[in-house]
Write a protein that holds these residues in place. Structure first.
Motif, PDB file in Angstrom:
ATOM      1  N   THR A  44      -4.103   0.737   0.053  1.00 14.30           N
ATOM      2  CA  THR A  44      -3.311   0.399   1.238  1.00 14.30           C
ATOM      3  C   THR A  44      -4.149   0.555   2.501  1.00 14.30           C
ATOM      4  O   THR A  44      -4.065  -0.270   3.417  1.00 14.30           O
ATOM      5  CB  THR A  44      -2.054   1.301   1.302  1.00 14.30           C
ATOM      6  OG1 THR A  44      -1.260   1.041   0.141  1.00 14.30           O
ATOM      7  CG2 THR A  44      -1.235   1.027   2.540  1.00 14.30           C
ATOM      8  N   GLN A  90       3.764  -1.798   1.364  1.00 17.05           N
ATOM      9  CA  GLN A  90       4.154  -1.004   0.192  1.00 17.05           C
ATOM     10  C   GLN A  90       5.533  -0.371   0.404  1.00 17.05           C
ATOM     11  O   GLN A  90       6.372  -0.412  -0.485  1.00 17.05           O
ATOM     12  CB  GLN A  90       3.099   0.082  -0.044  1.00 17.05           C
ATOM     13  CG  GLN A  90       3.351   0.870  -1.305  1.00 17.05           C
ATOM     14  CD  GLN A  90       2.247   1.878  -1.570  1.00 17.05           C
ATOM     15  OE1 GLN A  90       1.189   1.862  -0.935  1.00 17.05           O
ATOM     16  NE2 GLN A  90       2.497   2.763  -2.516  1.00 17.05           N
ATOM     17  N   ASP A 181       1.137  -5.863  -0.997  1.00 13.27           N
ATOM     18  CA  ASP A 181       0.954  -4.458  -1.370  1.00 13.27           C
ATOM     19  C   ASP A 181       2.064  -4.018  -2.324  1.00 13.27           C
ATOM     20  O   ASP A 181       3.173  -3.738  -1.898  1.00 13.27           O
ATOM     21  CB  ASP A 181       0.937  -3.586  -0.101  1.00 13.27           C
ATOM     22  CG  ASP A 181       0.322  -2.217  -0.362  1.00 13.27           C
ATOM     23  OD1 ASP A 181       0.201  -1.839  -1.543  1.00 13.27           O
ATOM     24  OD2 ASP A 181      -0.036  -1.530   0.622  1.00 13.27           O
ATOM     25  N   GLU A 182       1.744  -3.973  -3.599  1.00 11.00           N
ATOM     26  CA  GLU A 182       2.679  -3.583  -4.658  1.00 11.00           C
ATOM     27  C   GLU A 182       4.005  -4.349  -4.581  1.00 11.00           C
ATOM     28  O   GLU A 182       5.074  -3.744  -4.458  1.00 11.00           O
ATOM     29  CB  GLU A 182       2.927  -2.064  -4.627  1.00 11.00           C
ATOM     30  CG  GLU A 182       1.614  -1.293  -4.722  1.00 11.00           C
ATOM     31  CD  GLU A 182       1.803   0.161  -5.142  1.00 11.00           C
ATOM     32  OE1 GLU A 182       2.899   0.503  -5.631  1.00 11.00           O
ATOM     33  OE2 GLU A 182       0.853   0.935  -4.991  1.00 11.00           O
TER      34      GLU A 182
HETATM   35 MG   LIG Z   1      -0.772   2.192  -1.448  1.00  8.34          MG
END
Ligand SMILES: [Mg+2]
Ligand SMILES: Nc1ncnc2c1ncn2[C@@H]1O[C@H](COP(=O)(O)OP(=O)(O)O)[C@@H](O)[C@H]1O
Lengths: 259, 321
Positions: A44, A90, A181-182
């Motif tokens: 991240t 995220q 992000d994820e």
């Molecule tokens: Mg992360």
């Protein structure tokens, strides 16, 4: 295939902690790349560096714009975004109190003009522009099957839908590179499969480059043409999914500990 | 969302505004509203302008400003000085424009360095800026210093104030529902997300701040010409806080709420005039009670919307058939 984004010797220190350490990577036009690594590896942080949310300690980031190569170090986040870098977060960062439609319209701000006087006096031109961008936003929402939720407040959507809305919102910025992000975090296997299909579809249809952080290995191996592995802030390996699966260092540091 | 589709709602708003005007006019002609009550209604109107502008800054752009009275003072003195020299109705309108322009310049000077600050710092900085404006006025000859200005010609009669309330509200509401307003909302919701979506957050904070300041100047102009007397102390920190109270009470982020709260407080304030010292106690208790039972303000963040009213009616009709 030419390089769109180039990262050289990138370092980020937080006080004594080196979150990103001497990272070299590149992203080409029109490819889907994954960034994997254990929690706390610095993934991240790397996204935040590339999108200008935080400033690198040392190293360089360059982007191939329409008129030549542009250094991104120290450039303001919104300018980087307007060069064509879209992202999701995220920990979902939607505009929670606003409607689904407004979330998408806001992301289009840089791509249309509305003059103040016209907005205040509601000229026919104003209504025409509003109708046009609304149409565009709905087209994007349709891809992710969100066209029936236009007036819902973002905070009232189920978690998985919020993640999808975040992707639509970032697509509305007309990105050349999309940082996810994820995106499948907290989703069930069905939702994940659905999302995998959508990410592939969007990448192909819009001809954009996608850099994806994900823990779900089936998703990563299915989607990515190349994979970067980050561990303790440094790049551990880079290669195709098959290469990464057979890489001893990766198996030891990451894949091994997961099983 | 075309011009035609919105015509219905826009006509409803127009009817509401015209009806309000005629109601007021009739009540005055019938003698129901005497000069005492007219004063109350005009004060409410001025407070609505102030609260709506501050709500744009605090409730929609999410910037905690405590300097609204400073911009009000700019408009008030621009009008007082100009129409005292040239007592014509035309001069009133010219003075409003002059006040707005000076307020915009002042807001840019205050906003450019301070809007980079966050939360509490911004509140203190804007409060300081308003205090500087007041002190400058206090020390100038043309403003007649601390004793203020008297016998300002009354060109801002209640119809003028009424029209100004409508105009400033329409401008702010239309701004909120346009590209810039949505960008300001994004800034309020999440600065990092807004920036990551390509929004120049500083630019839109400043736009909302300047627009709010400009409408405060119009309110100041109305006050100077209607009350016919102003002094620097009318524009101190207590005035900024009084405007803030209306915004918070009505609902941070609800223009309708600012209207409702300005009306309620105006009526309560007038009703309590005979209570002497008890007045401030009762006033405070009313505030505390509302904040206990409705911390998000009277209206929360909801707005009166003809579109919603129509849609609700349509749904009911649809359900029956
Ligand atoms: Mg992360
Ligand atoms: N703003 C920050 N200040 C201090 N440390 C941070 C900050 N952001 C991240 N870190 C630290 O950097 C490391 C990498 O975090 P992160 O990039 O979030 O990892 P990942 O996304 O790979 O799980 C962690 O040890 C984290 O605590």
């Amino acid at each position: 295939m030419t390089t769109l984004l180039n990262v050289e010797n990138l370092v980020k220190n937080f006080g004594g902690l080196t979150a990103v350490s001497d990272v070299n990577m590149h992203l080409n036009d029109d490819e889907l790349v994954a960034l994997i690594g254990p929690n706390g590896a610095g993934k991240t942080t790397l996204f935040n560096l590339l999108t200008g949310v935080i400033v690198p300690s040392t190293g360089s980031i360059t982007f191939r714009g329409t008129d030549g190569v542009i250094p991104l170090n120290g450039m303001k986040t919104y300018k980087i975004a307007n060069l064509g870098m879209g992202r999701t977060f995220q920990n979902i960062r939607l505009f929670k109190e606003l409607s689904v439609l407004d979330n998408v319209l806001i992301a289009m701000t840089a791509h249309y003009k509305e003059n103040f006087i016209q907005s205040i006096f509601r000229s026919p031109k104003f209504y025409k522009t509003e109708a046009q961008i609304r149409e565009e936003a709905i087209e994007l929402l349709k891809i992710f099957d969100l066209q029936d939720d236009l007036d819902k407040q973002a905070k009232n959507l189920p978690y998985g839908i919020q993640r999808r809305l975040e992707i639509v919102r970032s697509l509305a910025t007309k990105p050349k590179i999309l940082f996810l992000d994820e995106p499948a975090a907290g989703m069930n296997p069905e939702e994940t499969a659905d999302l995998t299909r959508l990410i592939r579809q969007v990448q192909r249809d819009f001809h954009i480059t996608v850099l994806l952080i994900e823990h779900d290995m089936s998703l990563v191996m299915n989607l990515a043409s190349r994979i970067y592995v980050l561990d303790h802030g440094s790049l551990l390996a880079e290669g195709t999914p098959t290469e990464i699966q057979q890489n001893d260092a990766v198996i030891k540091a990451y894949l091994g500990e997961e099983e | 969302m075309t011009l035609k589709a919105n015509l219905k709602y826009n006509i409803c708003w127009l009817i509401l505004m015209v009806a309000g005007f005629y109601l007021m006019n009739t009540l005055i002609l019938a003698g129901v509203i005497d000069s005492f009550l007219e004063n109350m209604v005009v004060t409410i109107g001025i407070n609505i302008m102030l609260a709506v502008g501050l709500n744009l800054i605090i409730g929609f752009a999410g910037q905690f400003s405590l300097g609204h009275a400073g911009f009000m003072a700019v408009g008030a003195y621009a009008t007082a000085i100009i129409i005292s020299k040239t007592p014509t109705a035309g001069a009133l309108y010219l003075s409003i424009i002059v006040g707005v322009i000076i307020a915009i310049i002042a807001a840019l000077i205050v906003g450019i360095p301070t809007l980079r600050l966050r939360g509490d710092y911004l509140a203190i900085a804007t409060m300081g800026a308003a205090e500087i404006i007041r002190i400058i006025i206090n020390n100038m000859k043309i403003t007649n210093g601390p004793s203020g200005m008297f016998n300002i010609p009354q060109f801002a009669t209640w119809p003028v104030v009424y029209i100004m309330v409508c105009v400033t509200t329409i401008i702010i509401v239309n701004f909120i529902h346009s590209r810039g307003g949505r960008a300001a909302l994004a800034v309020r919701e999440d600065e990092i997300a807004a920036e990551s979506m390509g929004i120049n957050i500083f630019k839109w904070k400043l736009a909302a701040f300047v627009l709010g300041a400009a409408t405060a100047a119009v309110a100041g102009s109305m006050q100077a010409s209607y009350l016919q007397t102003i002094a620097p102390n009318n524009f101190n920190i207590m005035e900024s806080i009084a405007i803030l109270i209306i915004v918070v009470l009505g609902g941070v982020g609800s223009i309708t709420g600012s209207f409702v709260a300005a009306i309620i407080l105006g009526v309560v304030d007038t009703a309590l005039q005979n209570f002497g010292a008890l007045r401030m106690v009762i006033y405070a208790v009313v505030l505390i009670l509302i904040m206990i039972f409705k911390p998000s303000g009277i209206m929360g963040s909801t707005e009166l919307s003809f579109k919603r009213l129509f849609n609700r009616k349509n749904k009911k009709v649809g359900a029956k058939s």
